[in-house]
Design a protein around this motif. Structure first.
Motif, mmCIF file in Angstrom:
data_model
loop_
_atom_site.group_PDB
_atom_site.id
_atom_site.type_symbol
_atom_site.label_atom_id
_atom_site.label_comp_id
_atom_site.label_asym_id
_atom_site.label_seq_id
_atom_site.Cartn_x
_atom_site.Cartn_y
_atom_site.Cartn_z
ATOM 1 N N LYS A 1 1.716 21.514 37.038
ATOM 2 C CA LYS A 1 1.968 22.785 37.726
ATOM 3 C C LYS A 1 3.420 22.850 38.204
ATOM 4 C CE LYS A 1 0.071 25.708 41.429
ATOM 5 N NZ LYS A 1 1.280 25.951 42.203
ATOM 6 N N ALA B 1 5.763 23.301 35.170
ATOM 7 C CA ALA B 1 5.668 24.645 34.611
ATOM 8 C C ALA B 1 6.458 25.641 35.446
ATOM 9 C CB ALA B 1 4.199 25.063 34.515
ATOM 10 N N GLU B 2 6.360 25.526 36.758
ATOM 11 C CA GLU B 2 7.103 26.431 37.641
ATOM 12 C C GLU B 2 8.593 26.146 37.569
ATOM 13 O OE1 GLU B 2 5.320 25.634 41.392
ATOM 14 O OE2 GLU B 2 3.556 26.911 41.025
ATOM 15 N N CYS C 1 7.819 27.425 32.035
ATOM 16 C CA CYS C 1 7.076 27.289 30.788
ATOM 17 C C CYS C 1 5.587 27.384 31.103
ATOM 18 C CB CYS C 1 7.395 25.963 30.088
ATOM 19 S SG CYS C 1 6.919 24.483 31.025
ATOM 20 N N SER C 2 4.754 27.398 30.076
ATOM 21 C CA SER C 2 3.315 27.474 30.296
ATOM 22 C C SER C 2 2.789 26.129 30.786
ATOM 23 C CB SER C 2 2.597 27.863 29.009
ATOM 24 O OG SER C 2 2.652 26.805 28.069
ATOM 25 N N ARG C 3 1.607 26.141 31.401
ATOM 26 C CA ARG C 3 1.001 24.886 31.859
ATOM 27 C C ARG C 3 0.724 23.968 30.668
ATOM 28 N NH1 ARG C 3 -2.139 24.238 36.551
ATOM 29 N NH2 ARG C 3 -1.011 26.065 37.280
ATOM 30 N N GLU D 1 2.435 23.772 27.820
ATOM 31 C CA GLU D 1 3.701 23.175 27.405
ATOM 32 C C GLU D 1 4.117 22.063 28.361
ATOM 33 O OE1 GLU D 1 6.008 26.827 25.120
ATOM 34 O OE2 GLU D 1 6.013 26.771 27.317
ATOM 35 N N ALA D 2 3.885 22.275 29.645
ATOM 36 C CA ALA D 2 4.204 21.242 30.631
ATOM 37 C C ALA D 2 3.388 19.984 30.369
ATOM 38 C CB ALA D 2 3.937 21.771 32.038
#
Length: 247
Positions: A11, A14-15, A19-21, A23-24
């Motif tokens: 999380k 991503a923030e 990027c998307s969760r 992708e993270a």
């Protein structure tokens, strides 16, 4: 700092990277992310606001490619799930037990490499030697469909007096129970050890073959499956299958 003030690493990344969760999570499991200077590979790791999270420069959010591991199994370990007091050879897999041999790829040993592994061509529990763990569906299909017909080379310690023509009988193919074994190559390595080269015969059938000709098996070690051998991998250690290697 309370648990409620920390967040999952996925999380936070991503923030931070916008990027998307998903992708993270791919970045984290691929070893691309550090927390306070140390690589962290678990997306669910909790991080606090003051901790520094960094992404390797130029990293792409890609799934970890599947790997195949070649291991020198010690005697007394099962290849599958542990049971009772019997441990699984899978429990020996880890970065610390990777053999220091000339197999440099992949460059980074990941926790992901030791998950969802399938094993084929089992050895008897008392036996040692080459076993295979794989995540690669192509390798799994090859070993599942054709593995028994890949030549397996084993060194077998024996005791007793072999019957007259016993070696020739094993070479020609013995009847074991209701099964007629195919021919194989057998020779004396020394006075106490036989060398077997088998196709269509499982290593756990060697004991019955030897019993039929008056010998008792005291040890068994598999050296090779197809074109792949243990080479210099020490007992209890493993190496990666290289991209150019084939069974």
């Amino acid at each position: 700092m309370s648990e409620s003030e920390s967040v999952r690493l996925a999380k936070r990344l991503a923030e931070q990277e916008q990027c998307s969760r998903r992708e993270a999570e791919l970045h984290i499991t691929a070893g691309n992310v550090q927390v306070d200077g140390k690589v962290v590979q678990l997306p669910e790791t909790r991080v606090r606001p003051e901790q520094q999270v960094t992404l390797r420069s130029g990293a792409q959010p890609e799934a970890v490619p599947p790997v195949t591991l070649l291991m020198n199994k010690p005697a007394g370990y099962t290849q599958g799930r542990p049971y009772g007091r019997v441990r699984s050879a899978h429990s020996l897999l880890g970065e610390a037990s990777m053999a220091q041999v000339d197999t440099p790829m992949p460059l980074l040993v990941l926790a992901q490499h030791f998950k969802n592994l399938e094993s084929f061509l089992p050895l008897p529990l008392p036996a040692s030697g080459l076993i295979v763990y794989t995540q690669d569906k192509r390798v799994a299909r090859k070993l599942g469909e054709e593995g028994m017909w890949l030549e397996q080379e084993c060194i077998v310690g024996v005791e007793g007096q072999i019957h007259e023509d016993g070696l020739e009988l094993m070479k020609a193919g013995l009847p074991i129970g209701k099964r007629q074994l195919p021919p194989c190559r057998v020779s004396w390595q020394n006075e106490n050890h036989l060398r077997f080269a088998l196709k269509g015969i499982a290593p756990d059938e060697i004991d019955a073959m030897c019993t039929e000709v008056g010998l008792r098996v005291v040890s068994l070690r598999r050296l090779r499956i197809g074109r792949l051998s243990l080479a210099k991998v020490p007992e209890g250690q493993w190496r990666y299958l290289m991209p150019w290697e084939r069974f």
